[in-house]
Write an enzyme that holds these catalytic residues in place. Structure first.
Site, PDB file in Angstrom:
ATOM      1  N   TRP A 184      -4.544  -2.912  -2.307  1.00  0.00           N
ATOM      2  CA  TRP A 184      -3.583  -2.876  -1.197  1.00  0.00           C
ATOM      3  C   TRP A 184      -3.003  -4.249  -0.907  1.00  0.00           C
ATOM      4  O   TRP A 184      -1.806  -4.381  -0.651  1.00  0.00           O
ATOM      5  CB  TRP A 184      -4.188  -2.233   0.047  1.00  0.00           C
TER       6      TRP A 184
ATOM      7  N   ASP B  53      -3.336  -6.291   7.470  1.00  0.00           N
ATOM      8  CA  ASP B  53      -3.242  -4.857   7.207  1.00  0.00           C
ATOM      9  C   ASP B  53      -4.605  -4.277   7.573  1.00  0.00           C
ATOM     10  O   ASP B  53      -5.581  -4.454   6.838  1.00  0.00           O
ATOM     11  CB  ASP B  53      -2.918  -4.633   5.718  1.00  0.00           C
TER      12      ASP B  53
ATOM     13  N   LYS C  28      -6.141   7.286   9.107  1.00  0.00           N
ATOM     14  CA  LYS C  28      -7.581   7.090   8.935  1.00  0.00           C
ATOM     15  C   LYS C  28      -8.257   7.154  10.312  1.00  0.00           C
ATOM     16  O   LYS C  28      -8.762   8.197  10.711  1.00  0.00           O
ATOM     17  CB  LYS C  28      -7.885   5.774   8.225  1.00  0.00           C
TER      18      LYS C  28
HETATM   19  N1  PMP Z   1      -3.003  -0.453   3.189  1.00  0.00           N
HETATM   20  C1  PMP Z   1      -4.234   0.082   3.130  1.00  0.00           C
HETATM   21  C2  PMP Z   1      -5.417  -0.803   3.374  1.00  0.00           C
HETATM   22  C3  PMP Z   1      -4.388   1.446   2.860  1.00  0.00           C
HETATM   23  O1  PMP Z   1      -5.600   1.981   2.787  1.00  0.00           O
HETATM   24  C4  PMP Z   1      -3.236   2.244   2.645  1.00  0.00           C
HETATM   25  C5  PMP Z   1      -3.318   3.728   2.370  1.00  0.00           C
HETATM   26  N2  PMP Z   1      -4.466   4.226   1.918  1.00  0.00           N
HETATM   27  C6  PMP Z   1      -1.988   1.634   2.699  1.00  0.00           C
HETATM   28  C7  PMP Z   1      -1.910   0.283   2.992  1.00  0.00           C
HETATM   29  C8  PMP Z   1      -0.728   2.418   2.484  1.00  0.00           C
HETATM   30  O2  PMP Z   1      -0.552   3.256   3.562  1.00  0.00           O
HETATM   31  P1  PMP Z   1       0.624   4.323   3.667  1.00  0.00           P
HETATM   32  O3  PMP Z   1       0.285   5.425   2.743  1.00  0.00           O
HETATM   33  O4  PMP Z   1       0.578   4.702   5.115  1.00  0.00           O
HETATM   34  O5  PMP Z   1       1.888   3.647   3.299  1.00  0.00           O
END
Ligand code: PMP
Length: 361
Positions: free
Chosen positions: A103, A173, A197
């Site tokens: 991520w 994030d 989450k």
């Molecule tokens: N950052 C993290 C730490 C995540 O776990 C996720 C999704 N699992 C995201 C970003 C991306 O999120 P989204 O699908 O809401 O764009």
């Protein structure tokens, strides 16, 4: 009603049953108004009240200082990967990013589309099994901000501490660990978290931003992505995701009933400890992450022989233990144990893991 399973999905993740039941009870007729929240004008007194209560409860839960705005936005955490640089990185400026997994690397790749990025530290030399200590970081002199992912949902690597970056705005994030334990918001310039989450259903991302960082968007930034526009319009520059916002509000109220983030943090600490202790003591299961950097929310683990993955997952499903398959990029297993996944779920999983080990270990 059919029996509900124990859901270890990384996201969209389990929601508290009490929240789902309340939403169900209010689905057709919200508080005697004769219509569903989904059918209300976002400008109505009813929805404005729902929105304000949600924000108030979130501020309470995280002790968000008054000089921070709370924004309820769309586009998920992935859109924040672009929105952060568009708002905070001047075209000739530089931003520092920490690379601790999939991520944070996605955030880095997206930021590079908009300006200069310095990867100040990477967990790569540690195979992404440990977070490099701050003494190893190469921060820039004039960074517009420092970005990191406080919990890597796929790798299962979590900062149990807040980076020290002086006066440079710290951007996090927190998609997969927000609300899992207390955190000092005043240490951050900006925090964002996809909702699916610990907050609520998908379709919503919550951004908490210090007021002095508003109004810095570059002129090419789309109106919809300018944090100041969102803040000035109470996150209603356009039609917001009203249903997700309402559900998030129910989750915040539920969390307050549980005793808030201190109380849920104590439970989360016990949940993860039980699971990691069991894995560490086992001959069949293993987790490679450095002990201090292990995620409380996402516990990846492997079986000694990959051939056992399929029977393990099949047996789990029969017992109502769902979504334990690890992310396709890393394989193995992963148990996501967010706030709504209680100790009963962890105990049920451990019972099954022990039984499986007896048979196959
Ligand atoms: N950052 C993290 C730490 C995540 O776990 C996720 C999704 N699992 C995201 C970003 C991306 O999120 P989204 O699908 O809401 O764009």
């Amino acid at each position: 009603m059919s029996k509900r399973v124990f859901n270890f999905c990384a996201g969209p993740a389990a929601l508290p049953e009490a929240v789902l039941l309340r939403a169900q009870a209010e689905l057709l007729d919200w508080q005697g108004k004769g219509l569903s929240v989904m059918e209300m004008s976002h400008r109505s007194d009813e929805f404005t009240g729902i929105a304000e209560t949600a924000e108030h409860d979130l501020r309470d839960l995280l002790s968000i200082p008054d000089n921070y705005k709370v924004l309820f936005l769309q586009g998920g955490a992935s859109q924040q990967f672009a929105q952060v640089p568009l708002n905070l990185l001047p075209e000739e400026g530089i931003a520092d990013y920490l690379d601790t997994g999939i991520w944070s690397r996605k955030a880095i790749d997206e930021a590079r589309r908009f300006g200069n990025v310095n990867v100040a530290a990477s967990a790569k030399p540690y195979d992404y099994f440990a977070i490099p200590g701050q003494n190893e970081w190469q921060l820039s002199k004039n960074a517009a901000y420092v970005h990191y992912a406080s919990n890597e949902t796929i790798g299962g690597l979590e900062f149990g501490w807040i980076p020290e970056v002086g006066d440079v705005p710290l951007v996090a994030d927190m998609s997969s660990d927000i609300l899992s334990r207390p955190i000092d918001i005043s240490k951050f310039g900006l925090i964002y978290a996809g909702a699916q989450k610990n907050i609520g259903p998908s379709g919503l991302v919550v951004t908490i931003v210090r007021e002095d960082l508003l109004g810095r968007a570059r002129s090419s930034c789309p109106t919809m992505l300018d944090y100041k526009v969102a803040a000035d319009n109470g996150s209603m520059y356009n039609t917001p995701p009203t249903w997700s916002w309402y559900l998030a509000g129910l989750v915040f109220a539920w969390l307050k009933e549980q005793g808030g983030v201190e109380a849920i943090g104590r439970i989360n600490q016990l949940k993860q400890r039980k699971l990691y202790d069991f894995i560490d003591a086992s001959g069949l299961y293993s987790n490679p992450i450095a002990k201090n950097d292990r995620s409380w929310m996402n516990v990846p683990f492997r079986l000694a022989d990959e051939k056992l993955d399929k029977p393990f997952l099949a047996g789990a499903e029969v017992r109502g233990l769902l979504n334990l398959k690890g992310h396709r990029s890393v394989g193995g297993m992963r148990a996501s144990i967010y706030n709504a996944v209680g100790m009963d779920a962890v105990d049920a999983l451990l019972g099954y893991m022990a039984e499986f080990e007896k048979e196959h270990g």
